[in-house]
Design a protein around this motif. Structure first.
Motif, mmCIF file in Angstrom:
data_model
loop_
_atom_site.group_PDB
_atom_site.id
_atom_site.type_symbol
_atom_site.label_atom_id
_atom_site.label_comp_id
_atom_site.label_asym_id
_atom_site.label_seq_id
_atom_site.Cartn_x
_atom_site.Cartn_y
_atom_site.Cartn_z
ATOM 1 N N ILE A 229 6.050 8.186 -7.555
ATOM 2 C CA ILE A 229 5.053 8.600 -6.563
ATOM 3 C C ILE A 229 5.715 9.432 -5.474
ATOM 4 O O ILE A 229 5.213 10.490 -5.083
ATOM 5 N N PHE A 237 -1.980 10.006 -7.840
ATOM 6 C CA PHE A 237 -1.888 8.804 -8.664
ATOM 7 C C PHE A 237 -3.143 7.962 -8.449
ATOM 8 O O PHE A 237 -3.357 7.434 -7.360
ATOM 9 N N TYR A 275 1.091 5.748 0.725
ATOM 10 C CA TYR A 275 1.301 7.036 0.055
ATOM 11 C C TYR A 275 0.030 7.888 0.111
ATOM 12 O O TYR A 275 -1.039 7.452 -0.325
ATOM 13 N N VAL A 278 -1.831 8.654 -3.352
ATOM 14 C CA VAL A 278 -2.260 7.513 -4.161
ATOM 15 C C VAL A 278 -3.678 7.105 -3.777
ATOM 16 O O VAL A 278 -4.010 7.007 -2.592
#
Length: 350
Positions: A229, A237, A275, A278
């Motif tokens: 990631i 993601f 993140y 994500v």
């Protein structure tokens, strides 16, 4: 003696010639896609995840991938094109551990493809395993870029017979859109079948420590998921938790692990929230799915219609959890389990 040597030389040359012919045939057809993309007209059989996924990751045409366990095998990759405009490749590993995901992501992100999205299903139970644990032994010669160690592939009887000659004799090319799909047909997705085959877990005597699995999960996320990631900020993601049936949660109750399992979901989600690339999706508390055993073929594997629903959620942003609503969604999950009438479920003879 001279005649003996002559025949020995002839035999050696014949053997070497045959071996060379077999190797050239394997390289030309390349049923595990180690050296090139599929030939346009060859009826490839794709049915071996461990052996064929690395080659597909290297040479197929894609801009996004589906990763995960058997919870991901019933996705149809055409849905991702229809709903999200993505050319998606399915690279599932049944029973996958985090290390299995890391092994294939090594290849995906070294392949030169521009990867716009990764759809990764997380089964919390496998994230409590060892950092280097894989579901099956990994054939390293198929996962590296070295050609000199490829003899087990190039001179493999099963490769030649089962993946080159057999498809030629009985052409039935695998549809990559539905590759690895489970064998269950429609009649297996029903409550009677599920209950007939369900074996409850052994009851535990003591309540499990809520932090029981956190240390291993922390290690697995740090070694096998988060580095990819972080190294690929331009890839989104889509990480999701699959919806196991209410029978899975019956096992959790019997094993007295409710708080420990909920903590697994909580830890992984909270680890991912910081993140920016994500998105986390939580499906276990979709009551209309998990409490209807007609959606399942066993206690955890759901109908392809559920995979379709999840794809629609990825596209629309539905069932996404954030730091702001995670606690509420986890509490909803617990309440579904605590309110469910297991006594009535098990009172009926199936």
């Amino acid at each position: 003696m001279k005649q003996y040597k002559k025949w020995l030389a002839v035999f050696a040359l014949f053997f070497l010639g045959l071996a060379a012919a077999v190797m050239l045939l394997v390289v030309y057809v390349d049923p595990f896609f180690q050296y090139h993309a599929p030939l346009e007209d060859f009826p490839y059989v794709v049915d071996h995840q461990v052996n064929q996924n690395p080659g597909m990751a290297k040479h197929m045409d894609y801009d996004s991938v589906i990763l995960g366990s058997s919870m991901t095998v019933n996705f149809n990759t055409e849905w991702f094109g229809e709903l999200m405009g993505l050319k998606t490749l399915k690279l599932s590993y049944s029973g996958a551990f985090p290390k299995d995901q890391a092994n294939i992501m090594d290849i995906i992100f070294a392949s030169g493809h521009k990867v716009d999205a990764v759809f990764l299903g997380i089964d919390v139970i496998t994230y409590s395993g060892g950092v280097d644990e894989t579901k099956y032994p990994v054939p390293e010669y198929l996962y590296d870029d070295t050609v000199w160690n490829d003899i087990p592939y190039l001179l493999n009887k099963d490769v030649a017979l089962q993946y080159i000659l057999r498809p030629l004799a009985d052409p039935d090319k695998t549809d990559l859109a539905t590759v690895y799909a489970s064998w269950w047909t429609e009649e297996y997705y029903n409550k009677q079948w599920v209950m007939h085959n369900y074996v409850p877990a052994e009851p535990a005597l003591e309540e499990a420590d809520p932090e029981k699995y956190v240390k291993n999960m922390e290690a697995n996320m740090a070694a096998n998921i988060c580095p990819y990631i972080e190294a690929n900020p331009d890839t989104v993601f889509y990480i999701f938790f699959p919806p196991y049936s209410i029978l899975y949660w019956n096992d959790v109750l019997l094993e007295k692990q409710m708080d420990a399992v909920i903590r697994e979901y909580e830890y992984i989600a909270q680890r991912l929230f910081p993140y920016e690339n994500v998105k986390v999706f939580f499906f276990p508390n979709q009551e209309w799915i998990v409490c209807d055993l007609d959606n399942y073929a066993d206690y955890s594997h759901y109908h392809p219609d559920i995979n379709r629903y999840m794809t629609e959620c990825f596209a629309a942003g539905e069932c996404e959890v954030t730091i702001n609503n995670l606690g509420e969604e986890l509490e909803k999950m617990k309440q579904i389990v605590y309110d469910y009438d297991f006594e009535e479920l098990f009172s009926i003879e199936y």
